[in-house]
Design a protein around this motif. Structure first.
Motif, PDB file in Angstrom:
ATOM      1  N   ARG A 559      47.293  40.526  50.641  1.00  0.00           N
ATOM      2  CA  ARG A 559      48.297  39.894  49.986  1.00  0.00           C
ATOM      3  C   ARG A 559      48.077  38.592  49.610  1.00  0.00           C
ATOM      4  N   ILE A 560      47.616  37.898  48.273  1.00  0.00           N
ATOM      5  CA  ILE A 560      47.158  35.762  48.629  1.00  0.00           C
ATOM      6  C   ILE A 560      48.378  35.768  47.673  1.00  0.00           C
ATOM      7  N   GLY A 561      49.891  35.286  48.386  1.00  0.00           N
ATOM      8  CA  GLY A 561      49.952  33.896  47.164  1.00  0.00           C
ATOM      9  C   GLY A 561      50.194  33.084  47.325  1.00  0.00           C
ATOM     10  N   TYR A 562      49.685  32.709  45.560  1.00  0.00           N
ATOM     11  CA  TYR A 562      49.117  31.324  45.350  1.00  0.00           C
ATOM     12  C   TYR A 562      50.015  30.332  44.598  1.00  0.00           C
ATOM     13  N   PHE A 563      50.143  29.004  44.982  1.00  0.00           N
ATOM     14  CA  PHE A 563      51.123  28.105  44.261  1.00  0.00           C
ATOM     15  C   PHE A 563      50.330  27.262  43.745  1.00  0.00           C
ATOM     16  N   SER A 564      50.204  26.197  43.065  1.00  0.00           N
ATOM     17  CA  SER A 564      49.432  25.584  42.667  1.00  0.00           C
ATOM     18  C   SER A 564      50.998  24.760  41.024  1.00  0.00           C
ATOM     19  N   ARG A 631      55.366  39.970  47.440  1.00  0.00           N
ATOM     20  CA  ARG A 631      54.949  40.098  49.269  1.00  0.00           C
ATOM     21  C   ARG A 631      53.929  39.988  49.694  1.00  0.00           C
ATOM     22  N   PRO A 632      53.420  38.408  49.772  1.00  0.00           N
ATOM     23  CA  PRO A 632      52.083  38.476  50.139  1.00  0.00           C
ATOM     24  C   PRO A 632      51.961  37.884  51.682  1.00  0.00           C
ATOM     25  N   ASN A 633      50.970  38.567  52.458  1.00  0.00           N
ATOM     26  CA  ASN A 633      50.761  38.052  53.847  1.00  0.00           C
ATOM     27  C   ASN A 633      50.027  36.803  54.030  1.00  0.00           C
ATOM     28  N   PHE A 634      49.644  35.918  53.068  1.00  0.00           N
ATOM     29  CA  PHE A 634      48.871  34.631  53.246  1.00  0.00           C
ATOM     30  C   PHE A 634      48.908  33.996  52.012  1.00  0.00           C
ATOM     31  N   PHE A 635      49.988  32.943  52.735  1.00  0.00           N
ATOM     32  CA  PHE A 635      49.940  31.749  51.363  1.00  0.00           C
ATOM     33  C   PHE A 635      48.254  30.582  51.364  1.00  0.00           C
ATOM     34  N   ILE A 636      48.229  30.137  49.793  1.00  0.00           N
ATOM     35  CA  ILE A 636      47.403  29.273  50.403  1.00  0.00           C
ATOM     36  C   ILE A 636      48.565  28.222  49.275  1.00  0.00           C
ATOM     37  N   LEU A 637      48.706  27.415  49.363  1.00  0.00           N
ATOM     38  CA  LEU A 637      48.954  26.538  48.577  1.00  0.00           C
ATOM     39  C   LEU A 637      48.513  24.941  48.643  1.00  0.00           C
ATOM     40  N   ASP A 638      48.571  24.583  47.313  1.00  0.00           N
ATOM     41  CA  ASP A 638      47.602  23.518  46.472  1.00  0.00           C
ATOM     42  C   ASP A 638      49.390  22.253  46.660  1.00  0.00           C
ATOM     43  N   GLU A 639      49.200  21.432  47.163  1.00  0.00           N
ATOM     44  CA  GLU A 639      50.429  20.750  46.519  1.00  0.00           C
ATOM     45  C   GLU A 639      51.344  20.761  46.167  1.00  0.00           C
ATOM     46  N   PRO A 640      52.153  21.455  47.154  1.00  0.00           N
ATOM     47  CA  PRO A 640      53.690  22.359  46.444  1.00  0.00           C
ATOM     48  C   PRO A 640      54.760  21.132  46.588  1.00  0.00           C
ATOM     49  N   THR A 641      54.815  19.911  46.904  1.00  0.00           N
ATOM     50  CA  THR A 641      56.042  18.930  47.624  1.00  0.00           C
ATOM     51  C   THR A 641      55.740  18.352  46.317  1.00  0.00           C
ATOM     52  N   ASN A 642      55.157  18.062  45.170  1.00  0.00           N
ATOM     53  CA  ASN A 642      55.314  17.487  44.165  1.00  0.00           C
ATOM     54  C   ASN A 642      56.367  17.383  43.598  1.00  0.00           C
ATOM     55  N   HIS A 643      56.994  18.073  43.249  1.00  0.00           N
ATOM     56  CA  HIS A 643      58.680  18.028  42.767  1.00  0.00           C
ATOM     57  C   HIS A 643      59.628  18.030  43.333  1.00  0.00           C
ATOM     58  N   ALA A 655      60.561  27.012  57.227  1.00  0.00           N
ATOM     59  CA  ALA A 655      60.025  28.087  56.121  1.00  0.00           C
ATOM     60  C   ALA A 655      58.628  28.699  56.405  1.00  0.00           C
ATOM     61  N   LEU A 656      57.186  28.190  56.408  1.00  0.00           N
ATOM     62  CA  LEU A 656      56.130  28.143  56.021  1.00  0.00           C
ATOM     63  C   LEU A 656      56.380  27.814  57.622  1.00  0.00           C
ATOM     64  N   LYS A 657      56.177  27.876  58.662  1.00  0.00           N
ATOM     65  CA  LYS A 657      56.152  27.693  59.758  1.00  0.00           C
ATOM     66  C   LYS A 657      57.213  29.019  60.469  1.00  0.00           C
ATOM     67  N   LYS A 658      57.759  29.996  60.552  1.00  0.00           N
ATOM     68  CA  LYS A 658      58.361  31.069  60.421  1.00  0.00           C
ATOM     69  C   LYS A 658      57.460  32.123  60.070  1.00  0.00           C
ATOM     70  N   PHE A 659      56.965  32.352  59.076  1.00  0.00           N
ATOM     71  CA  PHE A 659      56.502  32.582  57.788  1.00  0.00           C
ATOM     72  C   PHE A 659      55.310  33.127  58.594  1.00  0.00           C
ATOM     73  N   LYS A 660      55.011  35.090  58.593  1.00  0.00           N
ATOM     74  CA  LYS A 660      54.399  35.177  60.178  1.00  0.00           C
ATOM     75  C   LYS A 660      52.615  35.744  59.736  1.00  0.00           C
ATOM     76  N   GLY A 661      52.994  35.149  58.332  1.00  0.00           N
ATOM     77  CA  GLY A 661      51.029  35.164  58.444  1.00  0.00           C
ATOM     78  C   GLY A 661      50.813  34.519  58.059  1.00  0.00           C
ATOM     79  N   GLY A 662      49.599  33.650  57.303  1.00  0.00           N
ATOM     80  CA  GLY A 662      48.318  32.904  57.150  1.00  0.00           C
ATOM     81  C   GLY A 662      48.491  31.738  56.574  1.00  0.00           C
ATOM     82  N   VAL A 663      48.134  30.246  56.817  1.00  0.00           N
ATOM     83  CA  VAL A 663      48.698  29.453  55.485  1.00  0.00           C
ATOM     84  C   VAL A 663      47.368  28.439  55.881  1.00  0.00           C
ATOM     85  N   ILE A 664      47.594  28.596  54.608  1.00  0.00           N
ATOM     86  CA  ILE A 664      46.525  27.532  53.994  1.00  0.00           C
ATOM     87  C   ILE A 664      47.399  26.806  53.233  1.00  0.00           C
TER      88      ILE A 664
END
Length: 709
Positions: A559-564, A631-643, A655-664
């Motif tokens: 289950r991918i959580g995608y942010f853009s 409740r994703p187990n893998f995060f794919i994040l595209d420039e999440p810091t802009n705002h 939070a991403l460091k503590k996350f138990k799933g994968g991160v790209i």
């Protein structure tokens, strides 16, 4: 009544039109009961005193009341004192002090209305109140519109230094420093700054930092728009709007921003054409002389070096020689924002205002901009969430918090150390003062009813009254983001691309033979210059784009959580954050939606406000909460810091460091990459390659490229 309005405008030049209407309305509705100057003073005197400059006496206000009563054609036998004109600009900051106690119907903090003990015709007063209420309702409708429609609601007042004002008016002011004192700024009904001072010294580079929504961008816009009075001879440039797309060549767009050079060259061309078309016998000596002056001026401003300097700036911001010859309409919005930044750097204004300049840049361009700004000789005020950028560029930090501005010498790292030490010392002093007060209070409570100690108790009470007011240290609350920790564990392989080819046009391939894989332990940062396919790669990974050749392997329970940033732009703006989650994930209790939003810092009243009224960072947090509802187990994040502000970026990293799933993660924020990622993928030349040595090795590669240019 028009005459009364003119009198108010005459003596109080800065008076708001609505306040003028209200005062005139009070006089109009009370006309039958006004027979003397004292009656006018009783009706509106208190309000006129508040409008006047500090030190103005009641006699002066009574003189104005006398002039009003004459305008109303009412006889008065009162004695007339010598009128003193109120020449100084009106400073309204004191009217904001009771902000929290204002009536909800007040249109603005500057217009808080006081109660007057006047005898009025109730019917007339009701009519006046109805008109006023209609105006307020209109304004309330405007306040419900999105942020970009509200910028006109920002209001400000400031003290004026008469000496500087006279110098400025006479054209004799040659100072390039900026001093704005006793500054009050409000945005709608929210006080942003109160009794603050803004001081910018020429040649210093200031980083303006503070939480999302506190008013940093509003302050920059007020400086650039002239809402705040600064020396008129200063040139101010705020990089906030992209260059308009038309048929102008990119490098010409930059060159044309220097209006002096452009006008001199235009005049030189016209004079040359005129002289060439004129017979020798009728040559105009004045034309030849003017041409000589133009050549001298062009040489003085080094006009011949301008094309090379413009090309250097464009190249540093990522424009290849081929792109520099493209028309502005051929570029996307992001590239046109880079053009706007290039024009600003080329123009060299006296005050350069930059609002999140790194948002539009890749890491290579950010490193170039850091180096370029370090040699900037004029004044810079920059808002940035990139702490490493501020470490490299800023000579001073301005901390915007709790309606004030605090100044720190040094870069962001020095600011953090100094602020931490300052807060520790303030806390120690507070605790020491409290302990001393408590000690005195114990004595008072113990011997309060002891007649033999009455004099000592009285002495202690007086001592307690003389002590300075004890104020607790105001600390900004910590930002906490919590991603789901009860995720489903999956066995590898989780996500893999085998021999992937992708292109939109066969003659311009984006990827060729790409082999990459990731699992639940992966912490991967994808970097590369803009246009090398980073976002395209993410869309292939999530399955939004299909590869032309090759295979995408994905675990069936992934289950991918995608942010853009597009997710932020696509949020429904006219609903509350709770309603937004309820519409996308129906059938759950309101408490569950609020708990989810609270995990991302959108709690309490914020969760019940329309999304349109939230700051950019708060909208990003809503988007995070929406993304994590599955409740994703893998995060794919595209420039999440802009705002996001720095505190939220730090919280996101943890939070991403503590996350138990994968991160790209695709990001240009070096700090976030260093906190989260263990592996670095570089996009470029149709490939995706892993860099041994991580971010430090990548920076070395970029620095070598700079040296070769």
């Amino acid at each position: 009544m028009a005459a009364c309005s003119d009198i108010l405008t005459k003596y109080f030049p800065s008076i708001d039109s609505e306040l003028t209407d209200y005062i005139v309305g009070v006089l109009d509705s009370s006309a039958e009961d006004i027979h003397s100057t004292e009656d006018v003073y009783d009706a509106v005197g208190d309000m006129l005193l508040e409008l006047s400059e500090e030190g103005t006496g009641e006699d002066n206000i009574r003189d104005i009341c006398l002039e009003m009563i004459k305008a109303l054609n009412i006889n008065n036998d009162s004695k007339v004192t010598e009128r003193q004109k109120l020449n100084a600009p009106v400073h309204l900051k004191s009217m904001a002090e009771d902000f929290n106690q204002q009536s909800e119907e007040s249109a603005s903090i500057w217009l808080a209305r006081k109660e007057f003990n006047t005898v009025v015709d109730s019917k007339k007063l009701e009519k006046a109140e109805a008109k006023s209420k209609a105006k307020l309702e209109k304004r309330a409708e405007k306040e419900d519109k999105p942020d970009d429609c509200q910028i006109g609601m920002a209001t400000a007042s400031q003290a004026t230094n008469r000496r500087e004002a006279k110098l400025d008016a006479s054209g004799m002011n040659r100072s390039y420093d900026i001093h704005v004192e006793n500054l009050d700024v409000a945005f709608g009904d929210k006080v942003l700054l109160q009794d603050a001072d803004l001081h910018l010294a020429v040649g210093r580079r200031y980083g303006l930092v503070g939480r999302n929504g506190i008013g940093k961008t509003t302050l920059l816009k007020m400086l650039s728009s002239g809402e705040l009075r600064i020396p008129s001879h200063l040139s101010v440039l705020h990089v906030e709007q992209e260059v308009v797309g038309d048929d102008t060549i990119a490098i010409d767009s930059v060159l044309e921003s220097d209006l002096v050079r452009s006008s001199l060259l235009q005049e030189e061309r016209e004079l040359t054409a005129t002289l060439n078309s004129t017979s020798p016998s009728t040559l105009d000596g004045r034309g030849s002389a003017r041409l000589g002056e133009i050549y001298a001026k062009l040489e003085e401003i080094e006009a011949d070096k301008a094309p090379a300097r413009a090309a250097q700036i464009l190249n540093g911001l990522g424009f290849t020689p081929k792109m520099q010859e493209m028309t502005t309409k051929e570029f996307s919005g992001g590239w046109r924002m880079r053009l706007a930044l290039a024009r600003a750097l080329f123009m060299k204004p006296d005050l350069l205002l930059l609002d999140e300049p790194t948002n539009m840049l890749d890491i290579k361009a950010i490193l170039w901009l850091e180096n370029y700004l370090q040699t900037w000789m004029k004044t810079i005020l920059v808002v940035s969430h990139d702490r490493l950028f501020l470490d490299s560029v800023a000579t001073d930090i301005i901390h915007f918090h709790t309606r004030r501005l605090d100044y720190y010498r040094g870069n962001f790292e020095m600011f953090l150390k100094t602020k931490t030490e300052k807060l520790k010392n303030q806390q120690k002093e507070y605790e020491s003062q409290k302990q001393y007060r408590d000690h005195i209070q114990v004595f008072i409570d113990r011997f309060r009813y002891n007649a033999n100690r009455a004099s000592q108790v009285q002495s202690k009470l007086k001592l307690l009254e003389k002590l300075p007011k004890l104020t607790p240290i105001e600390k900004e609350p910590d930002v906490i983001l919590k991603f789901p920790d009860d995720i489903e564990k999956l066995s590898p392989p989780i996500l893999r691309l085998d021999e992937i080819d992708f292109y939109y046009s066969p003659d311009r391939p984006i990827f060729k033979k790409v082999d990459i894989s990731a699992d639940l332990d992966s912490r991967i940062a994808i970097v590369g210059e803009n246009g090398t396919g980073k976002t395209t790669l993410l869309k292939i990974l999530i399955g939004e784009l299909d590869p032309v050749n090759g295979i995408r392997h994905v675990h069936r329970n992934l289950r991918i959580g995608y942010f853009s940033q597009h997710h932020v732009d696509q949020l429904e703006m006219n609903v509350t954050s709770v309603e937004l989650l309820a519409s996308r994930f129906p059938g759950r209790k309101v408490e569950e939606y609020r708990h989810q939003l609270g995990s991302y810092g959108v709690s309490g009243e914020l969760a019940m406000r329309p999304v349109a009224s939230l700051s950019g960072g708060q909208k990003s947090r809503v988007a995070f909460a929406n993304m994590a509802m599955v409740r994703p187990n893998f995060f794919i994040l595209d420039e999440p810091t802009n705002h996001l502000d720095m505190e939220t970026i730090e919280a996101l990293g943890k939070a991403l460091k503590k996350f138990k799933g994968g991160v790209i993660l695709v990001s240009h924020d070096e700090r976030l990459i260093r906190i989260v990622c263990k592996e670095l993928w570089v996009c470029g030349n149709g490939t995706v390659r892993s860099v041994e040595g991580g971010f430090d090795e990548y920076k070395k590669i970029l620095e070598e490229e700079f040296l070769q240019q």
